[in-house]
Design a protein around this motif. Structure first.
Motif, PDB file in Angstrom:
ATOM      1  N   CYS A  81       7.477  -9.278  -4.545  1.00 56.43           N
ATOM      2  CA  CYS A  81       6.893  -9.959  -3.386  1.00 56.43           C
ATOM      3  C   CYS A  81       6.193  -8.977  -2.453  1.00 56.43           C
ATOM      4  O   CYS A  81       5.586  -9.396  -1.476  1.00 56.43           O
ATOM      5  CB  CYS A  81       7.953 -10.773  -2.646  1.00 56.43           C
ATOM      6  N   SER A  82       6.259  -7.681  -2.759  1.00 57.83           N
ATOM      7  CA  SER A  82       5.587  -6.685  -1.920  1.00 57.83           C
ATOM      8  C   SER A  82       4.265  -6.277  -2.572  1.00 57.83           C
ATOM      9  O   SER A  82       4.249  -5.550  -3.570  1.00 57.83           O
ATOM     10  CB  SER A  82       6.498  -5.454  -1.744  1.00 57.83           C
ATOM     11  N   LEU A  83       3.162  -6.754  -1.969  1.00 58.01           N
ATOM     12  CA  LEU A  83       1.834  -6.443  -2.517  1.00 58.01           C
ATOM     13  C   LEU A  83       1.545  -4.932  -2.497  1.00 58.01           C
ATOM     14  O   LEU A  83       1.056  -4.379  -3.501  1.00 58.01           O
ATOM     15  CB  LEU A  83       0.776  -7.239  -1.753  1.00 58.01           C
ATOM     16  N   PRO A  84       1.866  -4.232  -1.392  1.00 56.75           N
ATOM     17  CA  PRO A  84       1.627  -2.778  -1.396  1.00 56.75           C
ATOM     18  C   PRO A  84       2.388  -2.064  -2.521  1.00 56.75           C
ATOM     19  O   PRO A  84       1.870  -1.128  -3.140  1.00 56.75           O
ATOM     20  CB  PRO A  84       2.134  -2.331  -0.022  1.00 56.75           C
ATOM     21  N   SER A  85       3.626  -2.509  -2.805  1.00 58.00           N
ATOM     22  CA  SER A  85       4.380  -1.881  -3.911  1.00 58.00           C
ATOM     23  C   SER A  85       3.698  -2.163  -5.241  1.00 58.00           C
ATOM     24  O   SER A  85       3.605  -1.278  -6.107  1.00 58.00           O
ATOM     25  CB  SER A  85       5.824  -2.402  -3.946  1.00 58.00           C
TER      26      SER A  85
END
Ligand code: SAM
Length: 260
Positions: A81-85
């Motif tokens: 759910c973390s786009l940057p990750s």
């Protein structure tokens, strides 16, 4: 109950593969023993050839585990759910020449049709969510009958409170992780995970512990070396290395098989 800080995976996403971000501890301390256990379970116990098996990595973060499965020939999809990750995971896989699909999705509502994957792994994620039972239900749904679910998580015990919360996050002299990366009440007892897997027809093959490989004094010394700037987080992780054990009191891993 303190609120868990899952925003951190957006804030420090560019450090997933760095030597001197705290995420390096995950890469050098936990990832090697857990992947070795999964690989051996797959090839020696379940006797599957990893080549072209369809793997889903739920909560893949920067792709530490996704890359390990891809490297042994699996066809890997990672969701988080973390786009940057995910962006960090994509950049690193490209650099490493690995062909992995990364997609934004929540573990509680996976974007996939039923019975799509041979393997689903979900590591260091279940203790970060509000209701892990919803994720187990989804994992079971997307696994093919006979498919394998690999996991690791942290037990809710006196020892995990002492080491993962007090020593690692709270006490000024020893802490090396930001506050609320973990919250003790969210940790999961093996019996609770076993009950959830049973409910969703995942036949538990048993749990094994993930325990410190070195003695507590060596670990304390390593934390002091980090604080004095003598070693970086990747080196700290190597010195705080975990190993497979029979002791489930801190962290544990295992696998289960999707029944028909
Ligand atoms: C401790 S990291 C573990 C990353 C990776 N599984 C590993 O072990 O290297 C937890 C990851 O879970 C992700 N996460 C947390 N809640 C999630 C959810 N409900 N659905 C999908 N991903 C989630 C976070 O964004 C973060 O990348």
């Amino acid at each position: 109950m303190a609120t868990i800080n899952n925003e951190i995976y957006n804030e420090v996403a560019n450090t997933w593969w760095e030597e001197d971000g705290f995420m390096a501890v995950l890469r050098t301390s936990i990832n090697p023993p857990r992947f070795e256990y999964f690989r051996k379970a797959l090839t020696e116990h379940i006797k599957l050839d990893p080549k072209n098996l369809k793997v889903l990595d739920v909560g893949c973060g920067g792709g530490l585990l996704s890359e390990q499965f891809a490297a042994i020939g699996c066809d890997v999809t990672g969701i988080d759910c973390s786009l940057p990750s995910l962006n960090a995971a994509i950049a690193h896989a490209n650099k490493a020449g690995l062909n992995i699909r990364y997609m934004e999705s929540k573990g509680e509502s996976l974007l996939f049709k039923d019975a799509q994957f041979d393997i689903v792994c979900c590591c260091d994620v279940l203790e970060h969510v509000d209701n892990f039972d919803l994720i187990i239900a989804e994992i079971s749904r997307v696994l093919k009958p006979g498919g394998v679910f690999f996991f690791d998580t942290i037990n809710r015990t006196f020892m995990s409170n002492l080491l993962a919360i007090k020593a690692a996050q709270d006490w000024p002299l020893t802490r090396f992780l930001p506050r609320n990366v973990h919250v003790w009440d969210k940790f999961i007892k093996p019996s609770e995970l076993a009950a959830s897997m049973r409910k969703y027809r995942l036949l538990n093959a048993g749990f094994v512990g993930l325990s410190p490989a070195n003695n507590p004094l060596m670990s304390l010394l390593a934390i002091m070396q980090l604080k004095l700037g003598k070693i970086n987080f990747a080196e700290l992780g190597s010195k705080l290395k975990l190993k497979e054990s029979k002791n489930l009191s801190i962290a544990y891993m295992g696998f289960s098989i999707r029944s028909i």
